[in-house]
Scaffold this active site. Structure first.
Site, PDB file in Angstrom:
ATOM      1  N   GLU A  21       0.823  -1.215   0.000  1.00 56.97           N
ATOM      2  CA  GLU A  21       0.000   0.000   0.000  1.00 56.97           C
ATOM      3  C   GLU A  21       0.862   1.272   0.000  1.00 56.97           C
ATOM      4  OE1 GLU A  21      -3.628   1.886   2.731  1.00 56.97           O
ATOM      5  OE2 GLU A  21      -2.202   0.487   3.627  1.00 56.97           O
TER       6      GLU A  21
ATOM      7  N   LYS B 175      -9.799   2.595  -1.888  1.00 56.89           N
ATOM      8  CA  LYS B 175      -9.971   2.107  -0.511  1.00 56.89           C
ATOM      9  C   LYS B 175     -11.226   2.709   0.125  1.00 56.89           C
ATOM     10  CE  LYS B 175      -7.238   1.737   3.772  1.00 56.89           C
ATOM     11  NZ  LYS B 175      -5.959   2.196   4.402  1.00 56.89           N
TER      12      LYS B 175
ATOM     13  N   CYS C 194      -5.548  -2.981   3.220  1.00 51.92           N
ATOM     14  CA  CYS C 194      -5.118  -2.790   4.608  1.00 51.92           C
ATOM     15  C   CYS C 194      -6.284  -2.783   5.609  1.00 51.92           C
ATOM     16  CB  CYS C 194      -4.282  -1.513   4.699  1.00 51.92           C
ATOM     17  SG  CYS C 194      -3.236  -1.417   6.181  1.00 51.92           S
TER      18      CYS C 194
END
Length: 256
Positions: A39, A109, A144
């Site tokens: 990431e 995200k 994540c």
């Protein structure tokens, strides 16, 4: 298929140096079907003061370089995430590139991280659940902190996901939670999971490493340590369908 998760040893380096380093690592790798990166590796997740200046659109130089790399190696590359800039703001965006150099999928995200982090104030959350076709099955994408939200993974399963691909910058301080969630998200959805976490240190924060390749039964097929390395495994994604047929827990759900 053979997958390779490049667990980068992060440091406070210029973006151009990080990009050049990663391209060189890929150049030296043996042939694989799928490469993953972590990431916001071009600047480092915790380098919040660099986000705006180093953001770029998806037709910018970083994505273009990896599209060329995927085409040259004839493989899929999940180039981790970068700070994407467009007219609607800045996003933490994962880019999935096919062997022809085309962008197969873009995932922004959804769950931004606000605990001791400026991500929620600097970036705009994504709104879409993203699953894409690949030669080896349907791939679902998360990033994540998304690992803490199982409902996202069930949404991907309902869209046919058989393998989850997850770039991350998970810190060492919470690494046991990371290891738990990797196995749990795979097994509860009877899906493969391949994650790529950062290692090293960036902006005073230590990353946890431990990138993982997990099968649909929750078995860890490969796992990195705390340092920079390449984590690889051979997997047969047809095992997801076999696992779901043998143990039909997904079909027994009451609440959908």
């Amino acid at each position: 298929m053979r997958v390779a998760s490049i667990q980068l040893e992060m440091a406070d380096r210029p973006k151009a140096m990080n990009v050049e380093h990663v391209l060189g690592v890929i150049d030296r790798m043996p042939a694989v079907d799928l490469i993953l990166l972590p990431e916001i590796w071009p600047c480092g997740f915790f380098a919040f003061d660099r986000y705006a200046a180093e953001s770029e659109p998806l037709d910018g130089p970083t994505v273009t370089a990896f599209r060329q790399q995927a085409r040259a190696r004839r493989c899929h590359i999940l180039m981790g995430s970068l700070v994407e800039r467009d007219a609607d703001g800045l996003f933490n965006t994962t880019v999935f590139i096919g062997p022809a150099g085309d962008i197969v999928a873009r995932y922004r995200k959804v769950h931004l991280f606000g605990y001791q982090s400026d991500e929620t104030t600097l970036l705009t959350p994504g709104k879409e659940t993203v699953v894409a076709d690949a030669p080896w099955g349907r791939a679902g994408f998360s990033t994540c902190y998304d690992l803490r939200f199982p409902e996202l993974f069930r949404r991907m399963v309902d869209r046919g996901a058989e393998i989850f691909l997850i770039p991350s910058a998970w810190p060492l301080a919470r690494i046991e939670a990371w290891r738990l969630f990797n196995r749990a998200r795979a097994h509860e959805n009877l899906a493969f999971l391949v994650s790529c976490n950062c290692a090293g240190e960036n902006a005073g924060k230590r990353y946890g490493g431990h990138s993982m390749i997990v099968d649909p039964w929750g078995k860890v097929l490969a796992e990195g340590g705390e340092g920079g390395e390449i984590v690889t495994a051979e997997i047969d994604t047809r095992e997801a369908a076999r696992a779901r047929a043998e143990f039909p827990a997904l079909a027994d759900r009451v609440f959908r």
